[in-house]
Structures are given as structure tokens and as C-alpha cells.
Design an enzyme around this catalytic site. Structure first.
Site, PDB file in Angstrom:
ATOM      1  CB  CYS A   1     -17.077 -40.551 -19.974  1.00 57.23           C
ATOM      2  SG  CYS A   1     -17.878 -39.815 -21.434  1.00 57.23           S
ATOM      3  CG  ASP A   2     -16.573 -35.116 -14.967  1.00 54.54           C
ATOM      4  OD1 ASP A   2     -17.792 -35.265 -14.730  1.00 54.54           O
ATOM      5  OD2 ASP A   2     -15.871 -34.230 -14.426  1.00 54.54           O
TER       6      ASP A   2
END
Length: 249
Positions: A132-133
Site C-alpha cells: 500500500c505504497d
């Protein structure tokens, strides 16, 4: 409207989606929520639209790792007892785009200032390879590792002017646990959905591993208490802001 955030209690039955209770009361005053959830995974609606998602969701649930679908964006994230969730919600006037970055920075500053009291330096940035960058991760330096991820959701307020929205911004804070195990859970879901995307455990860190061993057992409770105190004193963002200049045609 209150001058600071009103801290609401999370509904344990809502699990990792507990912050969705903030959307209605935020139309009246700024509100916040701090909570933890049982082990599992949370994904945005784009994952639920993938072929075979329902079957994968049922299989993971049968193995004790339920998959929840959230309203906000982002990517796949783990949940569990060592992860602290923090959400803020308040009313804004104008386009969500005019407020979204400031809201992210506001949340990151609130958490970063709290962590500074424990001697932990953070900054908002992308961390390539982490699950979930995004541009508004919180990360620690030397080497750069993600310790929190963020996401947003916006809703119009029924019965109000069309430019009035409730904005909700969320942070998932990695307080305790094994980054390798958390990353493996996210990778297992990507593999089960037939995705080639994989995440690197070395690109994340849990906060307790940054502290001396003697301080680690008491850290989760101390961090939560400090965040609660920060929320009681931190002013919400202004509801209005100068509009961004529109691009020339």
C-alpha cells in the site's frame, strides 16, 4: 463546532472498518477514532472487482484471515493486534482536491509529532516496495522503511450545499509485530488473485523495533495515550482554503 477533535469509541464489531462511523457525526464537528482490529486484510473496492475475489475471500476467511473491503483507496494492508488505526474526519468547503494533500500532511504531522516524543524521527514519503505504497506514507530514515500508511475517502453532505464534503483520512500505524509476517500476508493475497505484484518486507518496520528492548512492552499503550492527548489539543484544519488555480485551457 468544537475547537478540537472529539474522540469517538470504535465499534468492536466493525473491525478494521470502524472509522466509517465517523462520516455522519463529522458533518457536525471534527471527530477522530483510535482502534485495533483482529488479524486479517483490508483492501479497496478495486480489489473486490477482480475476477475470483469472492472465492479468494471465502478461502482466506476459512483460514482465519478475513478480507474486508473499505471505502477509501490505497492497496492491500494487514490488520491485527499490533497495528493501531487512527482516523480523522471533518467538514470541508470546496473541491476535495483542494484539501486532500493538506489533510494528509495534517495527519502525518499529528503522528510524527507524537512519535518525536519517543525519539522516533519520521517523514512523509513514498517507500517503493512496501505494501500500500503512497506519497503520504510515514517512514523512518537510514534505511528508509515505512511505519504507517494513509488513505482518504470523501462524501457529500446530504441536505447541504453541493460543495460541502466530509473528508476522512486514515492511518494504519505499524506498532508491533514482524514485518516479514505482515508482508507475507499481503503477498499471499496478491498471489491468490493471480497478481504478479509482490512486496518487500525490508521496506517496512514496526515502531517497537526502533526502541530499546526494555521500552517495548509498554510502548503500544504509551503511544495510544500520547496520540489521544495530541488529538485533544490539535486544531482541525480550516474548513475553507483558497482554491487551486485551474490549468489554462
Amino acid at each position: 463546532m468544537t475547537d478540537t477533535y472529539r474522540l469517538l469509541d470504535a465499534d468492536p464489531a466493525a473491525g478494521p472498518l470502524a472509522d466509517e462511523i465517523l462520516l455522519a457525526p463529522a458533518a457536525r464537528e471534527p471527530v477522530a477514532c483510535l482502534w485495533t482490529a483482529a488479524p486479517g486484510l483490508v483492501v479497496p473496492r478495486t480489489y473486490a472487482a477482480r475476477p475470483g475475489f469472492a472465492a479468494v475471500q471465502a478461502d482466506f476467511a476459512a483460514r482465519g484471515c478475513p478480507i474486508h473491503v473499505r471505502q477509501s483507496g490505497g492497496g492491500v494492508v494487514p490488520q491485527g493486534p499490533g497495528i493501531l488505526n487512527l482516523s480523522l474526519a471533518q467538514v470541508f468547503a470546496g473541491r476535495p482536491l483542494d484539501h486532500s494533500e493538506a489533510f494528509y500532511r495534517h495527519l502525518c504531522a499529528l503522528i510524527g509529532d507524537t512519535l518525536a516524543a519517543f525519539g522516533i524521527e519520521t517523514r512523509a514519503q513514498a517507500v517503493e516496495g512496501s505494501f500500500c505504497d503512497g506519497r503520504y506514507n510515514l517512514a523512518v530514515p537510514s534505511p528508509t522503511r515505512k511505519i504507517a500508511g494513509t488513505a482518504q475517502v470523501w462524501r457529500r453532505i446530504p441536505g447541504h450545499a453541493p460543495d460541502r464534503h466530509v473528508g476522512l483520512v486514515h492511518a494504519l500505524i505499524l506498532v508491533q509485530g514482524d514485518p516479514a509476517e505482515l508482508t507475507a500476508r499481503a503477498n499471499a493475497l496478491e498471489a491468490a488473485l493471480g497478481s504478479a505484484r509482490r512486496y518487500d518486507a525490508d521496506r517496512t518496520e514496526t515502531l517497537d523495533r526502533l526502541l530499546p528492548p526494555a521500552e517495548r512492552p509498554d510502548f503500544p499503550a504509551a503511544l495510544k495515550a500520547r496520540l489521544q492527548e495530541t488529538l485533544r489539543t490539535r486544531l482541525p484544519l480550516p474548513a475553507t482554503t483558497p482554491a487551486r488555480p485551474r490549468p489554462e485551457p
